[in-house]
Design a protein around this motif. Structure first.
Motif, PDB file in Angstrom:
ATOM      1  N   SER A 133     -80.320 -20.013  -5.553  1.00 26.43           N
ATOM      2  CA  SER A 133     -79.423 -19.069  -5.063  1.00 26.43           C
ATOM      3  C   SER A 133     -78.245 -19.778  -3.987  1.00 26.43           C
ATOM      4  O   SER A 133     -78.605 -20.884  -3.463  1.00 26.43           O
ATOM      5  N   LYS A 134     -77.077 -19.052  -3.741  1.00 30.83           N
ATOM      6  CA  LYS A 134     -76.109 -19.430  -2.759  1.00 30.83           C
ATOM      7  C   LYS A 134     -77.070 -19.824  -1.224  1.00 30.83           C
ATOM      8  O   LYS A 134     -76.764 -20.706  -0.496  1.00 30.83           O
ATOM      9  N   GLY A 135     -77.785 -18.755  -1.157  1.00 27.37           N
ATOM     10  CA  GLY A 135     -78.665 -19.122   0.319  1.00 27.37           C
ATOM     11  C   GLY A 135     -79.320 -20.054   0.377  1.00 27.37           C
ATOM     12  O   GLY A 135     -79.602 -20.534   1.285  1.00 27.37           O
ATOM     13  N   MET A 136     -80.038 -20.346  -0.727  1.00 20.50           N
ATOM     14  CA  MET A 136     -80.978 -21.405  -0.847  1.00 20.50           C
ATOM     15  C   MET A 136     -80.259 -22.667  -0.822  1.00 20.50           C
ATOM     16  O   MET A 136     -80.801 -23.683  -0.121  1.00 20.50           O
ATOM     17  N   ARG A 137     -79.126 -22.607  -1.389  1.00 18.32           N
ATOM     18  CA  ARG A 137     -78.232 -24.027  -1.051  1.00 18.32           C
ATOM     19  C   ARG A 137     -77.773 -24.212   0.261  1.00 18.32           C
ATOM     20  O   ARG A 137     -77.750 -25.286   0.784  1.00 18.32           O
ATOM     21  N   GLN A 138     -77.412 -22.993   0.963  1.00 17.41           N
ATOM     22  CA  GLN A 138     -77.070 -23.271   2.380  1.00 17.41           C
ATOM     23  C   GLN A 138     -78.071 -23.662   3.252  1.00 17.41           C
ATOM     24  O   GLN A 138     -77.862 -24.361   4.235  1.00 17.41           O
ATOM     25  N   ARG A 139     -79.086 -23.230   2.742  1.00 18.29           N
ATOM     26  CA  ARG A 139     -80.506 -23.751   3.646  1.00 18.29           C
ATOM     27  C   ARG A 139     -80.650 -25.429   3.387  1.00 18.29           C
ATOM     28  O   ARG A 139     -81.067 -26.090   4.534  1.00 18.29           O
ATOM     29  N   LEU A 140     -80.563 -25.717   2.064  1.00 17.07           N
ATOM     30  CA  LEU A 140     -80.600 -27.236   2.069  1.00 17.07           C
ATOM     31  C   LEU A 140     -79.092 -27.898   2.682  1.00 17.07           C
ATOM     32  O   LEU A 140     -79.645 -29.049   3.273  1.00 17.07           O
ATOM     33  N   GLY A 141     -78.227 -27.188   2.748  1.00 21.19           N
ATOM     34  CA  GLY A 141     -77.446 -27.712   3.498  1.00 21.19           C
ATOM     35  C   GLY A 141     -77.644 -27.926   5.005  1.00 21.19           C
ATOM     36  O   GLY A 141     -77.189 -28.900   5.780  1.00 21.19           O
ATOM     37  N   LEU A 142     -78.544 -26.953   5.573  1.00 23.52           N
ATOM     38  CA  LEU A 142     -78.664 -27.200   7.206  1.00 23.52           C
ATOM     39  C   LEU A 142     -79.683 -28.204   7.181  1.00 23.52           C
ATOM     40  O   LEU A 142     -79.644 -28.827   8.097  1.00 23.52           O
ATOM     41  N   ALA A 143     -80.669 -28.260   6.264  1.00 23.63           N
ATOM     42  CA  ALA A 143     -81.610 -29.370   6.284  1.00 23.63           C
ATOM     43  C   ALA A 143     -81.147 -30.789   6.222  1.00 23.63           C
ATOM     44  O   ALA A 143     -81.399 -31.638   6.815  1.00 23.63           O
ATOM     45  N   GLN A 144     -80.192 -30.836   5.460  1.00 19.55           N
ATOM     46  CA  GLN A 144     -79.342 -32.409   5.627  1.00 19.55           C
ATOM     47  C   GLN A 144     -78.603 -32.460   6.754  1.00 19.55           C
ATOM     48  O   GLN A 144     -78.680 -33.589   7.351  1.00 19.55           O
ATOM     49  N   ALA A 145     -77.963 -31.409   7.489  1.00 20.50           N
ATOM     50  CA  ALA A 145     -77.318 -31.568   8.757  1.00 20.50           C
ATOM     51  C   ALA A 145     -78.310 -31.736   9.513  1.00 20.50           C
ATOM     52  O   ALA A 145     -77.724 -32.438  10.731  1.00 20.50           O
ATOM     53  N   LEU A 146     -79.603 -31.469   9.629  1.00 23.54           N
ATOM     54  CA  LEU A 146     -80.521 -31.704  10.632  1.00 23.54           C
ATOM     55  C   LEU A 146     -81.011 -33.268  10.748  1.00 23.54           C
ATOM     56  O   LEU A 146     -81.717 -33.613  11.442  1.00 23.54           O
TER      57      LEU A 146
END
Length: 306
Positions: A133-146
């Motif tokens: 979902s969009k929210g899950m992709r957003q969480r993956l983006g945060l994991a990448q940023a960290l």
């Protein structure tokens, strides 16, 4: 203190359109700064200039002592970035995606994969991103940023699509990084979230910086009234307390609540009147201007400037 980011008189033009106009500010280690403004105010452009994805038309930028626009920008590996609209290869799993970015950044894959649990994707790590979902992709983006515990974290609308619980988890992670010395720059339209967490706010309007400071500093500059709500027993319908000073605009709310608009320098005097008048005062709430109100006020002031 040497700033991690130093922006001096930066201008960015696209043909005849100016996205950023003479902006100056510095960001320090351990700061959590909110960058707010309407769509097109220049927020994303500033982040891309810091990343070296864009070059300024004029002015200078230093990020960790380097010029992002230079051909070699080694400081980039110490930056984390979450764009407003994240995009990943939908055929890869979250584990494969995170491993790819870890190798790209020269960081241990195992530590990068641990971040999937931090953002709540551990149970879905083996699923293809195309099923997210969009929210899950957003969480993956945060994991990448960290990945790599960045020294500077640039987050553009980071909580879009996150439910309240994950939003709180996100801020817990980011605040912990800031406490450990990471510079965090957050851009968001969710001003209530930022007011509770950011130690400093930069307000942009049409490419210009129109305000910069802590919430308390912005309140002092804006000079908006503070709402004082008094719950007073024994008042007849529509009646106002007889002791209210003439300088205090007030109104009746539901029940026995009286709301007063107090100038910053009048708050203490009004509270003295309320407690010294012998009135049956049951409760008092003091509500200072919130970030939404401050933002609107600074934009109004900017629009009135020649």
């Amino acid at each position: 203190m040497i700033p991690t980011v130093h922006i001096t008189e930066v201008i960015k033009r696209y043909g005849r359109n100016t996205a950023v106009s003479g902006v100056c500010f510095a960001l320090n280690a351990g700061e959590m700064v909110a960058l707010i403004g309407h769509n097109g105010a220049g927020k994303t452009t500033l982040m891309k200039l810091m990343l070296g994805l864009l070059r300024p038309t004029d002015g200078s930028i230093e990020v960790l002592g380097e010029n992002p626009a230079a051909g070699q920008f080694s400081a980039r590996r110490h930056l984390g970035y979450l764009p407003e609209n994240v995009s990943f290869d939908t055929a890869l799993t979250a584990r494969e995606t995170q491993a790819f970015y870890a190798r790209l950044k020269g960081e241990p894959v195992a530590k990068a994969l641990e971040l999937l649990d931090v953002v709540g994707l551990g149970a879905a790590a083996a699923r293809r991103v195309g099923t997210y979902s969009k929210g899950m992709r957003q969480r993956l983006g945060l994991a990448q940023a960290l990945i790599g515990r960045p020294r500077i974290l640039l987050l553009d609308e980071p909580t879009t699509g996150l439910d309240p619980e994950l939003r709180q988890t996100f801020y817990d992670v980011v605040q912990r990084l800031a406490a450990e010395g990471t510079t965090v720059l957050l851009s968001s339209h969710a001003l209530t979230e930022l007011e509770e967490r950011a130690g400093r706010v930069i307000i942009m309007n049409r490419g210009f910086k129109v305000a910069d400071g802590s919430i308390d500093k912005l309140r002092n500059l804006a000079q908006l009234p503070t709402k004082i709500r008094l719950k007073v027993s024994g008042l007849a319908p529509g009646e106002l307390p007889h002791w209210l000073p003439s300088f205090a605009p007030c109104r009746r709310l539901n029940g026995h609540v009286v709301e007063i608009d107090a100038a910053p320098e009048q708050k203490i005097e009004l509270l003295r009147h309320a407690t010294a008048a012998g009135t049956a005062l049951e409760d008092v709430d003091v509500i200072p201007p919130n970030l939404d109100e401050l933002y609107a006020q600074f934009l109004r002031q900017a629009e009135r400037m020649p």
